[in-house]
Every structure is written in structure tokens, then in C-alpha cells.
Design an enzyme around this catalytic site. Structure first.
Site, short mmCIF file in Angstrom:
data_model
loop_
_atom_site.label_atom_id
_atom_site.label_comp_id
_atom_site.label_asym_id
_atom_site.label_seq_id
_atom_site.Cartn_x
_atom_site.Cartn_y
_atom_site.Cartn_z
N CYS A 88 -6.96 3.72 4.47
CA CYS A 88 -7.98 4.14 5.51
C CYS A 88 -7.40 3.18 6.93
O CYS A 88 -6.42 3.84 7.44
CB CYS A 88 -9.41 3.64 5.23
SG CYS A 88 -10.65 4.42 6.35
N HIS A 200 -10.42 6.14 -0.15
CA HIS A 200 -10.48 4.87 -0.62
C HIS A 200 -10.32 4.70 -2.17
O HIS A 200 -11.51 4.81 -2.99
CB HIS A 200 -11.68 4.32 -0.32
CG HIS A 200 -12.04 3.81 1.20
ND1 HIS A 200 -11.68 2.53 1.67
CD2 HIS A 200 -12.35 4.52 2.48
CE1 HIS A 200 -11.78 2.39 2.88
NE2 HIS A 200 -12.30 3.62 3.38
N GLU A 202 -10.11 2.14 -4.04
CA GLU A 202 -10.94 1.11 -4.37
C GLU A 202 -12.47 1.57 -4.58
O GLU A 202 -13.22 0.81 -5.52
CB GLU A 202 -10.66 -0.21 -3.57
CG GLU A 202 -11.65 -0.31 -2.37
CD GLU A 202 -11.11 0.44 -1.32
OE1 GLU A 202 -10.14 1.28 -1.47
OE2 GLU A 202 -11.58 0.61 0.01
#
Lengths: 227, 86
Positions: A88, A200, A202
Site C-alpha cells: 500500500c 494488504h 497482513e
């Protein structure tokens, strides 16, 4: 040996703790590196530049972070083959610094987009995608205002690693959340050791969050480092 | 040393969709203005000093290339005025 992964933190980075958490689940030994502590990079096996709003997204997202000394060091390490993942705002820093080709600008809709998207894995031969199948469709969330990928003269289609798609893996305008050229969601450098992506991973690293496809990206990296 | 004031205008290149400009155009039209096109960019007002030997234009050019504009997507223009000569 547990692999050490440096997670770079600029003023305004805010996904660093989530990335550290996900990397721990994947089995790595991650640690956060404040942008002034450049020498801490000497002791890492890989680097992650996480998302957030470095320097408040002033001028352009990632533009100021791209000019810092730590990013200059990251560039040198990238040239020497160090695996580097930019997520990002981290991806925005990588294009603004020229470590990856092209630019990321305001979404086609001029709106902040925050949602889960499907991604087609175009290349499974990078350190970050080796546990995926080529053409596999995976799911991860995106959350950005400046994610529209614009190519430059150093871009080539061989560099595309991830494309926004629908759940069948069809890449078209309807499956493009931000107006990116060729639905680009993630690209690598020529050496394949640097990957930048807007989604993302994560936030897709635990079942309770809605999926674990992102975790496979971190696990791919660890597999690569063990080789 | 000479003190200058530069005004730098940064816009998106022609051919790259100006999403903010498009939204602004539509909002102005909603307000009843007969608007054909809007471009949204940034203006930087920069006060800086150089020695009298330095060309202030090349200093501002460098600021644009290194930070204020991204050559992949932006064009830029600037005006420079002398504020003070010592």
C-alpha cells in the site's frame, strides 16, 4: 534459523504492528525499524515497507518518504538482491523512489476505496508468491485513495505479479477498483526481489479476519529465505 | 545572497485522468456554472535563498524534479520573483 525481517516505520506509517503480527504467525522474527535507525537494516534477511500515511501523504502519497536516507539504503539493498515487499503506502514509496517503475495516483473515482477484492496471481515465480499457483484467484482487502497504477517507460507486462480480477479470475473494467493500467495490483522489479502491491496481505493473515491468502505471501517469503 | 519567492504549479499531464478535476467539475455544474473542464493540482509558494551566482530557475527545477512533481504523471510551471538582494 528464524529469519529476521525489518519493518520500516516512517512518521505516519500505521500498518507496522499488523505486519509484525502477521509475520510472527508466518514464523518469522520481525522487528520494527524507525526511519532514523538506518543501521538496523544491516541485520535483516528481508524488508517490508508497510502501509499507512507516511508524512501525511503530503505532496503525493509516498513522495516524501521516498527521499529519506533509509529509502536510499533500501534502494541500494534492492539493487543487491535483498527481498523487499512494499504494501500500500509502501508500494507508493517504492514507485516514488524509482525502485519500482511507474506511478500511483488518485483513484479513478476520486474516492477512498476500502473493500475486499479478488486478485489473479499472474506470476508465482517471485519470492512472495511461490506458494500460490499461477492464475490462482486469491482474496485480500484494499484501502487506499491513490492506487491507480500508471506505467512509465520502464514498465513491461512481465513485471505484473497481481491483477485485480473477479472471483473467476477475469480481469476487466468491472473488477478494477481504482482505474489501474491493466488492472495492476502488484508489480515486481526485473530481478523479482522487490514486490509492491496495493492490497494488504497482513489484513488477510488469519481466518477470523476473513481469509489467509495474505499469510501465504509472508510464508512464501520465508520459504524463499530458507532456500 | 539573494532571496526569491517561487510559485510552483503542479498538475496532472494531459491524457492522465484528473479524477479530482472531474468531480470538481461536476460539483460546479451542480451549482449552476457552465463549466467545461477543471484541472486540480497543487501550488507551492517557496521562499528561498541562493548566492547571486546561482541560477534560481535551476534551483526550482531541481526542487520540482526531486520532490514537488513526479515526471511520470505531472507537468509543472513556476514563476520566480526577487524578494531581497543583500
Amino acid at each position: 534459523m528464524t529469519k529476521k525481517i525489518g519493518v520500516v516505520v516512517y512518521p505516519g506509517t500505521n500498518c507496522d504492528f499488523d505486519v509484525v503480527h502477521a509475520l510472527k504467525i508466518a514464523g518469522a522474527k520481525p522487528f520494527r525499524i524507525w526511519y532514523k535507525e538506518i543501521s538496523e537494516l544491516n541485520d535483516v534477511d528481508a524488508i517490508v515497507i508497510p502501509g499507512g500515511f507516511s508524512y501525511g501523504d503530503y505532496i503525493r502519497a509516498g513522495a516524501i518518504a521516498a527521499q529519506t536516507k533509509i529509502t536510499e539504503k533500501v534502494r541500494e539493498m534492492a539493487e543487491n538482491g535483498m527481498p523487499i515487499l512494499g504494501i500500500c503506502n509502501g508500494f507508493q514509496v517504492l514507485v516514488e523512489s524509482g525502485i519500482l517503475p511507474g506511478a500511483l495516483t488518485v483513484n479513478k473515482t476520486a474516492r477512498f476505496v476500502c473493500k475486499w477484492v479478488h486478485l489473479k496471481v499472474v506470476r508465482a515465480d517471485t519470492p512472495f508468491t511461490s506458494l500460490f499457483e499461477e492464475n490462482e484467484v486469491i482474496k485480500m482487502p484494499i484501502a487506499h485513495a491513490e492506487g491507480r497504477y500508471i506505467p512509465d517507460k520502464n514498465f513491461s507486462t512481465d513485471l505484473v505479479v497481481l491483477q485485480y480480477s473477479n472471483e473467476k479470475g477475469e480481469v476487466n473494467e468491472n473488477s478494477n477498483p481504482n482505474g489501474s493500467y491493466l488492472n495492476v495490483a502488484g508489480i515486481s522489479n526485473k530481478g523479482k526481489n522487490v514486490l509492491g502491491l496495493m492490497p494488504h496481505p497482513e489484513r488477510a493473515s488469519e481466518k477470523i479476519l476473513g481469509g489467509e491468502d495474505g499469510l501465504r505471501m509472508f510464508k512464501s517469503l520465508l520459504e524463499f529465505l530458507k532456500r | 545572497m539573494v532571496k526569491y519567492k517561487a510559485k510552483v504549479y503542479v498538475l496532472l499531464k494531459e491524457g492522465i485522468l484528473d479524477a479530482e478535476g472531474k468531480v470538481t467539475k461536476n460539483a460546479l455544474k451542480t451549482l449552476g456554472f457552465n463549466v467545461e473542464k477543471v484541472k486540480v493540482g497543487k501550488v507551492f509558494e517557496i521562499i528561498f535563498e541562493t548566492t547571486s551566482n546561482d541560477n534560481p530557475e535551476s534551483v526550482v527545477e531541481e526542487m520540482c524534479r526531486k520532490l514537488l512533481a513526479n515526471p511520470v504523471v505531472n507537468i509543472y510551471e513556476y514563476e520566480i520573483e526577487v524578494l531581497d538582494e543583500k
